[in-house]
Design an enzyme around this catalytic site. Structure first.
Site, short mmCIF file in Angstrom:
data_model
loop_
_atom_site.label_atom_id
_atom_site.label_comp_id
_atom_site.label_asym_id
_atom_site.label_seq_id
_atom_site.Cartn_x
_atom_site.Cartn_y
_atom_site.Cartn_z
N SER A 16 -13.44 -1.81 -1.16
CA SER A 16 -14.76 -2.02 -0.55
C SER A 16 -15.77 -2.57 -1.55
O SER A 16 -16.57 -3.46 -1.22
CB SER A 16 -15.29 -0.73 0.08
OG SER A 16 -15.25 0.34 -0.83
N HIS A 23 -7.40 2.95 2.12
CA HIS A 23 -8.70 3.12 1.41
C HIS A 23 -9.52 4.16 2.20
O HIS A 23 -9.05 5.27 2.41
CB HIS A 23 -9.34 1.74 1.30
CG HIS A 23 -10.57 1.67 0.44
ND1 HIS A 23 -10.86 2.57 -0.55
CD2 HIS A 23 -11.62 0.79 0.44
CE1 HIS A 23 -12.02 2.24 -1.12
NE2 HIS A 23 -12.50 1.17 -0.53
N HIS A 79 -3.70 7.87 -6.11
CA HIS A 79 -4.83 7.00 -6.41
C HIS A 79 -4.37 5.87 -7.33
O HIS A 79 -3.49 6.07 -8.17
CB HIS A 79 -5.98 7.77 -7.08
CG HIS A 79 -7.28 7.05 -6.99
ND1 HIS A 79 -7.68 6.13 -7.92
CD2 HIS A 79 -8.26 7.10 -6.04
CE1 HIS A 79 -8.85 5.64 -7.56
NE2 HIS A 79 -9.23 6.21 -6.43
N ARG A 119 -14.43 14.29 -7.03
CA ARG A 119 -15.11 14.29 -5.73
C ARG A 119 -14.43 15.29 -4.80
O ARG A 119 -15.07 15.89 -3.94
CB ARG A 119 -15.08 12.87 -5.12
CG ARG A 119 -15.77 11.83 -5.99
CD ARG A 119 -15.56 10.43 -5.47
NE ARG A 119 -14.17 10.06 -5.42
CZ ARG A 119 -13.69 8.94 -4.90
NH1 ARG A 119 -14.51 8.06 -4.35
NH2 ARG A 119 -12.40 8.65 -4.91
N ASP A 126 -10.62 11.81 -0.16
CA ASP A 126 -10.41 11.85 1.29
C ASP A 126 -9.65 13.09 1.75
O ASP A 126 -9.63 13.40 2.94
CB ASP A 126 -9.66 10.59 1.74
CG ASP A 126 -10.48 9.34 1.46
OD1 ASP A 126 -11.70 9.38 1.65
OD2 ASP A 126 -9.90 8.33 1.03
N1 CMX Z 1 2.33 9.73 -0.35
C1 CMX Z 1 3.53 9.11 -0.41
N2 CMX Z 1 3.79 8.08 -1.22
C2 CMX Z 1 2.82 7.67 -2.03
C3 CMX Z 1 1.55 8.28 -2.06
C4 CMX Z 1 1.33 9.35 -1.17
N3 CMX Z 1 0.15 9.96 -1.08
N4 CMX Z 1 0.79 7.66 -2.97
C5 CMX Z 1 1.54 6.67 -3.48
N5 CMX Z 1 2.76 6.68 -2.91
C6 CMX Z 1 3.85 5.73 -3.14
C7 CMX Z 1 3.34 4.32 -2.84
O1 CMX Z 1 3.38 4.05 -1.43
C8 CMX Z 1 4.29 3.49 -3.64
O2 CMX Z 1 5.51 3.41 -2.92
P1 CMX Z 1 6.40 2.05 -2.92
O3 CMX Z 1 6.84 1.89 -4.34
O4 CMX Z 1 7.51 2.37 -1.99
O5 CMX Z 1 5.51 0.96 -2.46
C9 CMX Z 1 4.53 4.35 -4.88
O6 CMX Z 1 4.17 5.69 -4.50
C10 CMX Z 1 3.68 3.94 -6.06
O7 CMX Z 1 2.32 3.94 -5.69
P2 CMX Z 1 1.19 4.23 -6.79
O8 CMX Z 1 1.29 3.15 -7.83
O9 CMX Z 1 1.22 5.63 -7.22
O10 CMX Z 1 -0.14 4.06 -5.92
P3 CMX Z 1 -0.92 2.72 -5.56
O11 CMX Z 1 -1.88 2.42 -6.64
O12 CMX Z 1 0.01 1.62 -5.15
O13 CMX Z 1 -1.70 3.16 -4.23
C11 CMX Z 1 -2.96 4.63 -2.89
C12 CMX Z 1 -2.77 4.06 -4.29
C13 CMX Z 1 -4.23 5.45 -2.86
C14 CMX Z 1 -3.10 3.47 -1.89
C15 CMX Z 1 -1.72 5.52 -2.54
O14 CMX Z 1 -1.67 6.61 -3.44
C16 CMX Z 1 -1.75 6.01 -1.12
O15 CMX Z 1 -1.28 5.29 -0.22
N6 CMX Z 1 -2.29 7.26 -0.87
C17 CMX Z 1 -2.43 7.78 0.47
C18 CMX Z 1 -3.60 7.12 1.16
C19 CMX Z 1 -4.91 7.58 0.56
O16 CMX Z 1 -5.16 8.76 0.36
N7 CMX Z 1 -5.83 6.61 0.31
C20 CMX Z 1 -7.18 6.91 -0.14
C21 CMX Z 1 -7.45 6.58 -1.60
C22 CMX Z 1 -8.87 6.89 -1.97
C23 CMX Z 1 -9.80 5.90 -1.32
O17 CMX Z 1 -9.73 4.72 -1.63
O18 CMX Z 1 -10.61 6.30 -0.48
#
Ligand code: CMX
Length: 473
Positions: free
Chosen positions: A279, A309, A355, A364, A410
């Site tokens: 964002s 996000h 994250h 937070r 979140d």
């Molecule tokens: N549950 C399951 N798998 C997860 C995970 C979770 N909470 N968080 C990361 N992973 C997985 C990723 O999907 C990725 O899998 P692939 O290799 O199969 O693609 C792997 O772990 C590596 O990811 P990462 O490098 O640790 O995390 P990213 O930087 O790619 O993504 C985020 C970060 C937040 C998108 C991810 O942790 C996620 O999807 N979390 C759940 C959604 C969430 O809570 N989002 C809110 C974030 C805060 C915000 O922006 O508001």
């Protein structure tokens, strides 16, 4: 050079304001008030611009050619993770410690920023001031900012009608983005640019638009909420109340003082999380093309609406509710563990965990947990959230994919909102968006004040990257 010399009248006014211990006479909502003169936000910021421009110029002149990092092929294919190429003054995110707003942690802000009447939580007005100027405002400056936002809060009729015509089935975030885009009609920046203005005046119009925009967001958010879930009636903005009170009141929850306090905390901590998140980055990128603050923020909101996000806060409550339905009152470690594994085995993410930058529990999250411990320690959903906090990091570590098994912001917000009766989770990201505006718009104003260029990183196709690393495909 000329940029510094051509600074607008606001700069001159600012230095006059600081040198004079004058008395100020103002009007808010028709009522005259008299107060000891303290610099306004605009004056305070204006006075900083020449110095900031000089600092950046000196830094670039003396160190501009120094290497600040290297980029790997993995980073190019990995969402530009960790590449240092953005400038963001309001906050810096440390992977271990979490966010600092202008060098201040969330507990620092809770201690230092002015509070609402009789309350303990910081007013987001103060955080906005801090993000824009780097200075902690006085009580009086914050009260005047509250009054200024309340005075600017009227939403154009056609925007209200636009919202009223939206089907209830259109997601609240799509409605929010639509309304913010439509406010372009009022943009001082767009009008002035069309007439032809000097670059040195960009920031003032951006400032005015940002103030107007922020001021109108509670009424817009409340109209969406009241239209979709209630009777469509939205209370008037109360001109003598703070921003969070008005948001709570317009949503229909201000009778509960604790909810108002929650809004103060919520709007403060969701505002800014440095510049690379979707964002913030989207707002900054679109703004770099000199799109108005309205169009720039709408771009950021569209990014915030993604489930990876901001929408994750909606996803979390849905996921917790489904878990509760599945496991009933059995909150044992084994039962929570099984549910977490069933989510992961279904190829889904555990919402609210992980994250891109953080590698520990999000501060937070911690501040919301502390709020819950104080105000709703016995709430069954809070107990569930606490149990998930105990079990999920271990399960995610065992799963072995995510780099960060700890909760983010979140994972907690929805549980607080549902406790006070705001149970419609599809609306939650709108509240996040109101807060995010307070974080991304200060940077847009700064960008325009220091003359940041249009953003244009380089892209290559896979063949070119292969050549670059000496690979044959
Ligand atoms: N549950 C399951 N798998 C997860 C995970 C979770 N909470 N968080 C990361 N992973 C997985 C990723 O999907 C990725 O899998 P692939 O290799 O199969 O693609 C792997 O772990 C590596 O990811 P990462 O490098 O640790 O995390 P990213 O930087 O790619 O993504 C985020 C970060 C937040 C998108 C991810 O942790 C996620 O999807 N979390 C759940 C959604 C969430 O809570 N989002 C809110 C974030 C805060 C915000 O922006 O508001």
């Amino acid at each position: 050079m000329a940029t510094a010399m051509r600074l607008s009248s606001a700069v001159r006014n600012a230095s006059m304001a600081r040198s004079a211990a004058a008395w100020k006479v103002g009007t808010v909502s028709g009522a005259r008030f008299y107060s000891a003169k303290s610099a306004t936000l605009k004056e305070t910021f204006a006075a900083q611009i020449p110095g900031q421009i000089e600092k950046i110029k000196k830094l670039k002149k003396e160190h501009g050619s120094k290497v600040i990092g290297e980029v790997t092929l993995d980073q190019a294919y990995g969402g530009a993770r960790g590449i240092k190429s953005l400038v963001w003054e309001g906050s810096v995110l440390d992977s271990e410690e979490g966010i600092r707003f202008r060098g201040k942690t969330i507990p620092d802000c809770q201690e230092l920023l002015p509070k609402g009447p009789g309350g303990n939580e910081p007013l987001p007005e103060g955080l906005f001031w801090l993000l824009l100027t780097g200075e902690v405002p006085t009580e009086q400056q914050v009260r005047e900012l509250s009054a200024e936002w309340a005075a600017r809060s009227a939403v154009p009729k056609f925007v209200e009608e636009l919202l009223d015509r939206c089907p209830n089935t259109l997601h609240p975030m799509a409605q929010f983005s639509l309304a913010v885009t439509a406010l372009e009609h009022e943009s001082s920046f767009a009008k002035a640019y069309a007439k032809g203005i000097h670059k040195s005046q960009y920031w003032e119009h951006t400032f005015e638009d940002s103030m107007d925009l922020i001021a109108k967001l509670p009424t817009i958010a409340a109209r969406i909420y009241r239209n979709v879930y209630h009777d469509g009636k939205v209370a008037e903005t109360q001109k003598d109340k703070d921003y969070s009170y008005n948001l709570a009141n317009q949503l229909g929850f201000a009778e509960n003082g604790d909810f108002v306090e929650l809004m103060r905390l919520y709007l403060t901590i969701h505002s800014d999380h440095e510049g690379g998140n979707v964002s913030a980055h989207a707002t900054h990128l679109v703004g770099s093309a000199l799109s108005s603050p309205m169009l720039s923020l709408a771009a950021g909101l569209n990014g915030l609406a993604g489930p990876l996000h901001g929408l994750a806060n909606q996803e979390v409550l849905g996921w917790l509710t489904q878990m509760k339905e599945a496991i009933g009152n059995d909150l044992s470690d084994a039962s929570i563990k099984d549910y977490l594994w069933s989510t992961l085995k279904a190829g889904r993410v555990v919402p609210g965990y992980g994250h891109a930058v953080l590698r520990k529990t999000d501060p937070r999250y911690v501040s919301q947990r502390e709020f819950a411990q104080k105000h709703l320690p016995d709430d069954p959903m809070f107990k569930l959230v606490s149990q998930v906090y105990k079990i999920a990091p271990g399960v995610l570590t065992e799963h072995g994919k995510t780099k960060n098994p700890w909760p983010n912001v979140d994972a907690h917000s929805g549980v607080l909102l549902q406790y006070y009766g705001l149970t419609q989770q599809n609306f939650y990201t709108v509240l996040f968006g109101v807060s995010r505006a307070l974080g991304v718009l200060p940077q847009l104003i700064i960008d325009r004040a220091v003359g940041s260029p249009i953003e244009r990183p380089k892209s290559l196709d896979t063949l070119s990257y292969a050549k670059l690393v000496g690979a044959k495909l």
